[in-house]
Design an enzyme around this catalytic site. Sequence first.
Site, PDB file in Angstrom:
ATOM      1  CE1 TYR A  53      -4.237  -1.307  -0.368  1.00 51.68           C
ATOM      2  CE2 TYR A  53      -3.269  -3.063   0.943  1.00 51.68           C
ATOM      3  CZ  TYR A  53      -4.278  -2.593   0.111  1.00 51.68           C
ATOM      4  OH  TYR A  53      -5.305  -3.418  -0.257  1.00 51.68           O
ATOM      5  CD  GLN A  86     -16.534  -0.408  -7.546  1.00 52.10           C
ATOM      6  OE1 GLN A  86     -16.396  -1.602  -7.323  1.00 52.10           O
ATOM      7  NE2 GLN A  86     -16.814   0.047  -8.744  1.00 52.10           N
ATOM      8  CG  ASP A  89      -7.808   7.360  -7.229  1.00 52.44           C
ATOM      9  OD1 ASP A  89      -8.623   8.306  -7.187  1.00 52.44           O
ATOM     10  OD2 ASP A  89      -7.857   6.487  -8.126  1.00 52.44           O
ATOM     11  CG  HIS A 104     -14.132  -0.568  -1.929  1.00 50.96           C
ATOM     12  ND1 HIS A 104     -14.103  -1.023  -3.219  1.00 50.96           N
ATOM     13  CD2 HIS A 104     -15.258  -1.085  -1.379  1.00 50.96           C
ATOM     14  CE1 HIS A 104     -15.175  -1.771  -3.453  1.00 50.96           C
ATOM     15  NE2 HIS A 104     -15.898  -1.817  -2.358  1.00 50.96           N
ATOM     16  CB  THR A 171     -16.650  -0.400 -12.027  1.00 45.73           C
ATOM     17  OG1 THR A 171     -16.829  -1.579 -11.238  1.00 45.73           O
ATOM     18  CG2 THR A 171     -18.014   0.147 -12.411  1.00 45.73           C
TER      19      THR A 171
HETATM   20  P1  NAD Z   1     -11.555  -3.481 -12.165  1.00 46.11           P
HETATM   21  O1  NAD Z   1     -10.073  -3.453 -12.313  1.00 46.11           O
HETATM   22  O2  NAD Z   1     -12.182  -4.746 -11.761  1.00 46.11           O
HETATM   23  O3  NAD Z   1     -12.239  -3.018 -13.521  1.00 46.11           O
HETATM   24  C1  NAD Z   1     -11.819  -1.858 -14.210  1.00 46.11           C
HETATM   25  C2  NAD Z   1     -12.760  -1.645 -15.366  1.00 46.11           C
HETATM   26  O4  NAD Z   1     -12.421  -0.416 -15.992  1.00 46.11           O
HETATM   27  C3  NAD Z   1     -12.718  -2.752 -16.416  1.00 46.11           C
HETATM   28  O5  NAD Z   1     -14.038  -3.089 -16.772  1.00 46.11           O
HETATM   29  C4  NAD Z   1     -11.984  -2.082 -17.581  1.00 46.11           C
HETATM   30  O6  NAD Z   1     -12.425  -2.551 -18.843  1.00 46.11           O
HETATM   31  C5  NAD Z   1     -12.384  -0.631 -17.400  1.00 46.11           C
HETATM   32  N1  NAD Z   1     -11.412   0.332 -17.950  1.00 46.11           N
HETATM   33  C6  NAD Z   1     -10.065   0.203 -18.041  1.00 46.11           C
HETATM   34  N2  NAD Z   1      -9.546   1.313 -18.588  1.00 46.11           N
HETATM   35  C7  NAD Z   1     -10.577   2.162 -18.825  1.00 46.11           C
HETATM   36  C8  NAD Z   1     -10.680   3.480 -19.369  1.00 46.11           C
HETATM   37  N3  NAD Z   1      -9.618   4.151 -19.786  1.00 46.11           N
HETATM   38  N4  NAD Z   1     -11.915   4.040 -19.449  1.00 46.11           N
HETATM   39  C9  NAD Z   1     -13.020   3.374 -19.033  1.00 46.11           C
HETATM   40  N5  NAD Z   1     -12.992   2.134 -18.524  1.00 46.11           N
HETATM   41  C10 NAD Z   1     -11.782   1.541 -18.407  1.00 46.11           C
HETATM   42  O7  NAD Z   1     -11.909  -2.285 -11.135  1.00 46.11           O
HETATM   43  P2  NAD Z   1     -13.121  -2.115 -10.131  1.00 46.11           P
HETATM   44  O8  NAD Z   1     -14.380  -2.579 -10.768  1.00 46.11           O
HETATM   45  O9  NAD Z   1     -13.008  -0.723  -9.614  1.00 46.11           O
HETATM   46  O10 NAD Z   1     -12.808  -3.147  -8.937  1.00 46.11           O
HETATM   47  C11 NAD Z   1     -11.501  -3.330  -8.444  1.00 46.11           C
HETATM   48  C12 NAD Z   1     -11.313  -3.040  -6.947  1.00 46.11           C
HETATM   49  O11 NAD Z   1      -9.945  -2.639  -6.774  1.00 46.11           O
HETATM   50  C13 NAD Z   1     -12.132  -1.907  -6.385  1.00 46.11           C
HETATM   51  O12 NAD Z   1     -12.672  -2.352  -5.199  1.00 46.11           O
HETATM   52  C14 NAD Z   1     -11.155  -0.766  -6.095  1.00 46.11           C
HETATM   53  O13 NAD Z   1     -11.316  -0.305  -4.776  1.00 46.11           O
HETATM   54  C15 NAD Z   1      -9.797  -1.361  -6.147  1.00 46.11           C
HETATM   55  N6  NAD Z   1      -8.811  -0.561  -6.940  1.00 46.11           N
HETATM   56  C16 NAD Z   1      -8.752   0.809  -6.812  1.00 46.11           C
HETATM   57  C17 NAD Z   1      -7.854   1.545  -7.560  1.00 46.11           C
HETATM   58  C18 NAD Z   1      -7.789   3.057  -7.395  1.00 46.11           C
HETATM   59  O14 NAD Z   1      -8.042   3.561  -6.310  1.00 46.11           O
HETATM   60  N7  NAD Z   1      -7.493   3.812  -8.457  1.00 46.11           N
HETATM   61  C19 NAD Z   1      -7.026   0.919  -8.471  1.00 46.11           C
HETATM   62  C20 NAD Z   1      -7.085  -0.471  -8.561  1.00 46.11           C
HETATM   63  C21 NAD Z   1      -7.990  -1.204  -7.802  1.00 46.11           C
END
Ligand code: NAD
Length: 227
Positions: A53, A86, A89, A104, A171
């Site tokens: 983290y 979710q 950041d 989250h 998502t």
């Molecule tokens: P996920 O990784 O499961 O899905 C990401 C989705 O975004 C996919 O469907 C993908 O096709 C789509 N995607 C990728 N690039 C894109 C773009 N440029 N424009 C539009 N769509 C795009 O993510 P999730 O559904 O948020 O679930 C993952 C978990 O991991 C969450 O609970 C989250 O808290 C955590 N997470 C958070 C971060 C962050 O804070 N930025 C990063 C990674 C994971």
Amino acid sequence: MKKIVVFTGAGISAESGIATYRDSDGLWNSYPVDELATPHAFESNPKLVLDFYNMRKKRISLAQPNAAHLVLSDLESKYEVVIITQNIDDLHERAGSTQVIHLHGEITKAQSSIDPEIVYEWGNKPIFIGQHCELNSQLRPNVIWFGEPVPNIKIAQKYFREADIVWVIGTSLSVQPAASLLKRASYHAQKTIIGMDLNVKKKPYGYKFMRGKASSLVPSLVRQLLR
Ligand code: NAD
């Protein structure tokens, strides 16, 4: 004022250079995220989890909001906007959105490992082994791990029910209970999912899907609403 709920996931931050966990590289390939994002992982190897983290926090602190984050804050001039994210950041806040609910948790905060209600503003500093809360337990990131309750789900359900417009951005709808929020939206609301791909089994009735990058689709949707 019409009410808009924007529900975001890791995809909206991908173009800011913040990898989804599945894309994470290097050291972490040998540690599946499910084995790092659980209370059990922290109990068995707290240093590994803190290092993971701390690395994510550093990357996030260097990233900048992209066009999708930025235009969402413009909507506030004409609509009542609530962002339900979710993401851990802070790119929505840095883009100027004023009502952001983190389902989250938030990487810029630290929490007690025995009382999740004890939370501290921690900024971009790392959390180290030996740093304790006021109850003398090790600090951990303020992030909800698999298997932990999601306290903000109730307020998020309320905003979904009341929304006139719902946008779901970036998502995979694979994490529960977050993904089930989509079903709380009103039959009459205008509902759109924006993303690169969609498992049709996860698309609830009444949602339109727009395939594409958040940074190109969201600005044009915002322009239409502000016209
Ligand atoms: P996920 O990784 O499961 O899905 C990401 C989705 O975004 C996919 O469907 C993908 O096709 C789509 N995607 C990728 N690039 C894109 C773009 N440029 N424009 C539009 N769509 C795009 O993510 P999730 O559904 O948020 O679930 C993952 C978990 O991991 C969450 O609970 C989250 O808290 C955590 N997470 C958070 C971060 C962050 O804070 N930025 C990063 C990674 C994971």
